[in-house]
Design a protein around this motif. Structure first.
Motif, PDB file in Angstrom:
ATOM      1  N   ASP A   1       4.065   2.799   7.830  1.00  0.00           N
ATOM      2  CA  ASP A   1       4.857   1.708   8.405  1.00  0.00           C
ATOM      3  C   ASP A   1       5.699   2.186   9.586  1.00  0.00           C
ATOM      4  O   ASP A   1       5.794   1.512  10.608  1.00  0.00           O
ATOM      5  CB  ASP A   1       5.763   1.062   7.351  1.00  0.00           C
ATOM      6  N   GLU A   2       6.309   3.357   9.432  1.00  0.00           N
ATOM      7  CA  GLU A   2       7.124   3.923  10.512  1.00  0.00           C
ATOM      8  C   GLU A   2       6.250   4.250  11.720  1.00  0.00           C
ATOM      9  O   GLU A   2       6.617   3.977  12.863  1.00  0.00           O
ATOM     10  CB  GLU A   2       7.858   5.166  10.017  1.00  0.00           C
ATOM     11  N   ALA A   3       5.095   4.843  11.459  1.00  0.00           N
ATOM     12  CA  ALA A   3       4.178   5.187  12.556  1.00  0.00           C
ATOM     13  C   ALA A   3       3.739   3.922  13.297  1.00  0.00           C
ATOM     14  O   ALA A   3       3.657   3.911  14.526  1.00  0.00           O
ATOM     15  CB  ALA A   3       2.968   5.936  12.012  1.00  0.00           C
ATOM     16  N   MET A   4       3.476   2.850  12.547  1.00  0.00           N
ATOM     17  CA  MET A   4       3.035   1.610  13.189  1.00  0.00           C
ATOM     18  C   MET A   4       4.177   0.962  13.994  1.00  0.00           C
ATOM     19  O   MET A   4       3.921   0.352  15.033  1.00  0.00           O
ATOM     20  CB  MET A   4       2.466   0.635  12.157  1.00  0.00           C
ATOM     21  N   LYS A   5       5.408   1.110  13.545  1.00  0.00           N
ATOM     22  CA  LYS A   5       6.548   0.613  14.337  1.00  0.00           C
ATOM     23  C   LYS A   5       6.597   1.318  15.687  1.00  0.00           C
ATOM     24  O   LYS A   5       6.822   0.700  16.723  1.00  0.00           O
ATOM     25  CB  LYS A   5       7.870   0.847  13.605  1.00  0.00           C
ATOM     26  N   ILE A   6       6.390   2.629  15.650  1.00  0.00           N
ATOM     27  CA  ILE A   6       6.391   3.406  16.895  1.00  0.00           C
ATOM     28  C   ILE A   6       5.235   2.965  17.774  1.00  0.00           C
ATOM     29  O   ILE A   6       5.385   2.785  18.988  1.00  0.00           O
ATOM     30  CB  ILE A   6       6.318   4.924  16.602  1.00  0.00           C
ATOM     31  N   MET A   7       4.070   2.744  17.163  1.00  0.00           N
ATOM     32  CA  MET A   7       2.897   2.301  17.923  1.00  0.00           C
ATOM     33  C   MET A   7       3.141   0.932  18.557  1.00  0.00           C
ATOM     34  O   MET A   7       2.752   0.695  19.694  1.00  0.00           O
ATOM     35  CB  MET A   7       1.663   2.230  17.013  1.00  0.00           C
TER      36      MET A   7
ATOM     37  N   SER B   1      -5.841   8.188   8.875  1.00  0.00           N
ATOM     38  CA  SER B   1      -5.001   8.983   7.984  1.00  0.00           C
ATOM     39  C   SER B   1      -4.505   8.125   6.823  1.00  0.00           C
ATOM     40  O   SER B   1      -4.531   8.555   5.662  1.00  0.00           O
ATOM     41  CB  SER B   1      -3.826   9.555   8.775  1.00  0.00           C
ATOM     42  N   ASN B   2      -4.084   6.913   7.102  1.00  0.00           N
ATOM     43  CA  ASN B   2      -3.607   6.003   6.065  1.00  0.00           C
ATOM     44  C   ASN B   2      -4.741   5.644   5.108  1.00  0.00           C
ATOM     45  O   ASN B   2      -4.539   5.600   3.892  1.00  0.00           O
ATOM     46  CB  ASN B   2      -3.025   4.735   6.697  1.00  0.00           C
TER      47      ASN B   2
END
Length: 145
Positions: free
Chosen positions: A88-94, A131-132
């Motif tokens: 979720d954090e990675a997708m926010k950054i994306m 990765s997810n």
């Protein structure tokens, strides 16, 4: 001419002072978006830079400096997204990176570079999703035992 130099120096410094910290990511704050509260008037800024770009080497250098700064910041965000274990954090950054890329004017070649370069937006998103998927498969396999 001196007033224009000061204005352009101020613009370069403004862009260099932008920081995409945890708060900016959590709130999806895109400081390059001409419609966001933080960056009202950026379209005028870009227009001034385009105009100045044609009037001399110093302005081309400043423009290049701004593009380099934006590129570095987005690439650092993309690296952070790849290194973040939380999907979720990675997708926010994306999402923030995507917003930044789409808000840059067409005239800035950076937009396409950031999406398609090695480690850029497209590949980072694919990496995070793969990765997810692997993590979910491992979790499901563990739960099935």
């Amino acid at each position: 001419r001196q007033e224009m130099n000061q204005t352009l120096d101020g613009i370069v410094n403004k862009y260099k002072s932008i920081v995409f910290d945890d708060t900016a990511i959590a709130q999806q704050r895109n400081y390059y978006d001409p419609y966001s509260g933080e960056c009202r008037g950026v379209e005028k800024t870009y227009a001034s830079l385009y105009k100045a770009f044609d009037s001399g080497t110093k302005y081309r250098e400043m423009w290049s400096e701004i593009q380099c700064d934006i590129r570095n910041k987005v690439m650092n965000l993309l690296k952070r997204a790849r290194d973040t274990p939380c999907y979720d954090e990675a997708m926010k950054i994306m999402l923030l990176c995507g917003s930044i890329c789409s808000s840059l004017p067409q005239k800035i070649e950076l937009r396409n570079q950031l999406q398609r370069c090695p480690g850029g937006l497209d590949l980072t998103k694919r990496h995070i999703e793969e990765s997810n998927k692997r993590e979910r498969e491992q979790l499901n396999a563990h739960l099935a035992v």
